[in-house]
Design a protein around this motif. Structure first.
Motif, PDB file in Angstrom:
ATOM      1  N   LEU A   1      47.202 -31.713  44.464  1.00  0.00           N
ATOM      2  CA  LEU A   1      48.459 -30.959  44.561  1.00  0.00           C
ATOM      3  C   LEU A   1      48.378 -29.801  45.554  1.00  0.00           C
ATOM      4  O   LEU A   1      49.389 -29.123  45.778  1.00  0.00           O
TER       5      LEU A   1
ATOM      6  N   VAL B   1      47.395 -21.898  36.009  1.00  0.00           N
ATOM      7  CA  VAL B   1      47.812 -23.071  35.232  1.00  0.00           C
ATOM      8  C   VAL B   1      46.825 -23.338  34.096  1.00  0.00           C
ATOM      9  O   VAL B   1      47.233 -23.614  32.959  1.00  0.00           O
TER      10      VAL B   1
ATOM     11  N   LEU C   1      54.008 -27.635  36.151  1.00  0.00           N
ATOM     12  CA  LEU C   1      52.744 -28.055  35.554  1.00  0.00           C
ATOM     13  C   LEU C   1      52.243 -27.017  34.551  1.00  0.00           C
ATOM     14  O   LEU C   1      51.708 -27.380  33.495  1.00  0.00           O
TER      15      LEU C   1
ATOM     16  N   ASP D   1      46.219 -20.028  41.813  1.00  0.00           N
ATOM     17  CA  ASP D   1      47.253 -20.788  41.097  1.00  0.00           C
ATOM     18  C   ASP D   1      46.630 -21.766  40.110  1.00  0.00           C
ATOM     19  O   ASP D   1      47.158 -21.978  39.008  1.00  0.00           O
ATOM     20  N   THR D   2      45.527 -22.354  40.505  1.00  0.00           N
ATOM     21  CA  THR D   2      44.817 -23.265  39.604  1.00  0.00           C
ATOM     22  C   THR D   2      44.357 -22.529  38.351  1.00  0.00           C
ATOM     23  O   THR D   2      44.522 -23.021  37.226  1.00  0.00           O
TER      24      THR D   2
ATOM     25  N   TYR E   1      41.975 -31.643  40.293  1.00  0.00           N
ATOM     26  CA  TYR E   1      43.245 -32.352  40.534  1.00  0.00           C
ATOM     27  C   TYR E   1      44.257 -31.438  41.226  1.00  0.00           C
ATOM     28  O   TYR E   1      44.915 -31.827  42.199  1.00  0.00           O
ATOM     29  N   MET E   2      44.359 -30.209  40.742  1.00  0.00           N
ATOM     30  CA  MET E   2      45.347 -29.286  41.307  1.00  0.00           C
ATOM     31  C   MET E   2      44.981 -28.873  42.737  1.00  0.00           C
ATOM     32  O   MET E   2      45.851 -28.732  43.597  1.00  0.00           O
TER      33      MET E   2
ATOM     34  N   VAL F   1      53.645 -25.552  40.605  1.00  0.00           N
ATOM     35  CA  VAL F   1      52.860 -24.658  39.753  1.00  0.00           C
ATOM     36  C   VAL F   1      53.618 -24.349  38.463  1.00  0.00           C
ATOM     37  O   VAL F   1      53.052 -24.431  37.361  1.00  0.00           O
TER      38      VAL F   1
ATOM     39  N   LEU G   1      41.196 -31.180  35.691  1.00  0.00           N
ATOM     40  CA  LEU G   1      42.510 -30.624  35.979  1.00  0.00           C
ATOM     41  C   LEU G   1      42.456 -29.651  37.156  1.00  0.00           C
ATOM     42  O   LEU G   1      43.343 -29.650  38.026  1.00  0.00           O
TER      43      LEU G   1
ATOM     44  N   PHE H   1      47.043 -26.822  45.315  1.00  0.00           N
ATOM     45  CA  PHE H   1      47.229 -25.486  44.757  1.00  0.00           C
ATOM     46  C   PHE H   1      46.096 -24.586  45.247  1.00  0.00           C
ATOM     47  O   PHE H   1      44.997 -25.051  45.557  1.00  0.00           O
TER      48      PHE H   1
ATOM     49  N   ASN I   1      54.711 -31.556  39.558  1.00  0.00           N
ATOM     50  CA  ASN I   1      53.932 -31.329  40.775  1.00  0.00           C
ATOM     51  C   ASN I   1      54.110 -29.945  41.404  1.00  0.00           C
ATOM     52  O   ASN I   1      53.706 -29.706  42.529  1.00  0.00           O
TER      53      ASN I   1
END
Length: 405
Positions: free
Chosen positions: A47, A57, A108, A53-54, A42-43, A105, A39, A49, A103
């Protein structure tokens, strides 16, 4: 060699059929657990991020897990472990189909929060279910069998997930959904009318422990146990770098691909799968729970310190192997210490606190880890993690002396 094989097989003998079926359900469910280890990657990669921010989340997953653990413990005592597990498995399916559509912050973070509430209600109910279906003298090994299945699934999931991510991250989410659905179907078919091995609860209000002392009705009134749970939480915060900052470390420092990250995470699952039942079988005969948990915590500290002592892919695999040994020694006995501390009436609440200590780690581990890595670098993070675990080992020694007294 014959003696080793006999000892290995003895670790599996005497376990009840429902304990094996619970492990199979866990295996199928965790084989689809492809999303969480990837995850963060992925972010950042898909995305775009930021690292902070990752971490935010991923922390939302932990906040939802805390709420889910409270809810799961309460619902288990009210509605029963079968219903809680079944509905948790069923309702995670649509959430995994929804996540690829989120998609930003905020979106998600909200989706991950709701998913974790639903999925983490499963944990305390599953722990109670293991105790309910296990033979009384095999409870520790039944927990280990369940964890072994979880880790085998964790070795299959990330390995498959790493290759799927190279094609499309969407397949990761859909794979989780399919696995959750299949495990729900199997669980319902086998356990809907299954009776367990536990005796009925005594008609008195408060159950007694082995020494004849009355147990408090609420775990929140059990101060030594709450301190023990706090140290379990600190240990798990450090250990769960495995799911948050370690994959980012592999990606950022060693420039590993998603497939390479999947392989090393799969290696961890294979190690735990192949060694846990044997080592737990040996340890429970030769060492106290306190000694096992303390030694497991010290090995966890060593696994992170190793990352700073040398460089190379072999170092990553060595550190991961030591981390797996730490997990094998510490985590099954944390659950069984909690189980033995409870009465039948308070089992859901006690196991809920145990699950809460794990869930809270999902909040703090990525939040703290990503911010320390962003501000001071991964080397500082690994030294700090090792130092915290050394103090945690001393804390376990002190509080478990109190619990024994």
């Amino acid at each position: 060699m014959k003696e080793f094989i006999r000892l290995y097989l003895d670790a599996y003998r005497g376990l009840s059929t429902p304990a094996w079926m619970l492990a199979l359900v866990m295996l199928i469910n965790r084989s689809g657990a492809m999303v969480i280890p990837f995850l963060g990657v992925y972010m950042i990669n898909h995305l775009s991020f930021s690292l902070e921010d990752t971490g935010t989340v991923l922390s939302c997953f932990g906040i939802g897990a805390v709420a889910g653990s409270f809810l799961g413990g309460w619902l288990t005592d009210k509605a029963g472990h079968f219903k809680v597990q079944l509905f948790s498995l069923i309702f995670t399916v649509p959430m995994f189909f929804l996540l690829p559509e989120l998609n930003t912050v905020f979106k998600l973070a909200l989706g991950v929060f709701v998913l974790s509430i639903i999925s983490e209600t499963f944990r305390p109910a599953n722990s109670v279910s293991i105790a309910y279906y296990s033979k009384p003298d095999n409870v520790i090994r039944s927990f280990s069998l369940n964890r072994m299945a979880m880790n085998l699934g964790f070795s299959i999931g990330p390995a498959l997930g790493g290759f799927l991510a190279a094609v499309s991250y969407t397949f990761l989410f859909y794979g989780n959904a399919v696995a959750a659905f299949l495990s729900a179907v199997l669980f319902f078919i086998y356990f809907r009318k299954r009776r367990g091995n536990e005796k009925k609860e005594q008609p008195k209000e408060v159950a007694a422990d082995a020494g004849g002392n009355e147990k408090k009705l609420s775990p929140y009134q059990d101060l030594p146990f709450m301190l023990f749970s706090l140290f379990c939480c600190i240990f798990t915060i450090c250990f769960f770098q495995l799911l948050s900052t370690l994959p980012l470390y592999y990606r950022e420092v060693y420039k590993m691909t998603e497939a390479d990250i999947g392989v090393i995470l799969a290696f961890s699952g294979v190690v735990v799968f192949s060694l846990e039942m044997l080592l737990v079988h040996i340890a429970e005969k030769r060492m106290s729970s306190m000694a096992i948990i303390v030694n497991g915590t010290l090995m966890c500290a060593l696994s992170f310190i190793i990352l700073n002592l040398a460089s190379g892919i072999w170092v990553l695999y060595t550190a991961m192997f030591v981390l797996c040994l730490a997990e094998i020694l510490a985590m099954p006995f944390m659950a069984t210490v909690t189980l033995k501390r409870s009465s039948l009436k308070t089992r859901g609440a006690y196991m809920g606190i145990n699950a809460l200590s794990v869930s809270a780690a999902h909040v703090f581990s990525p939040f703290i880890g990503t911010r320390i890595a962003a501000a001071f670098g991964f080397e500082t993070l690994w030294w700090g993690t090792g130092a915290v675990l050394l103090f945690t080992a001393m804390g376990f020694y002190w509080v478990m002396k109190k619990m024994k007294a």
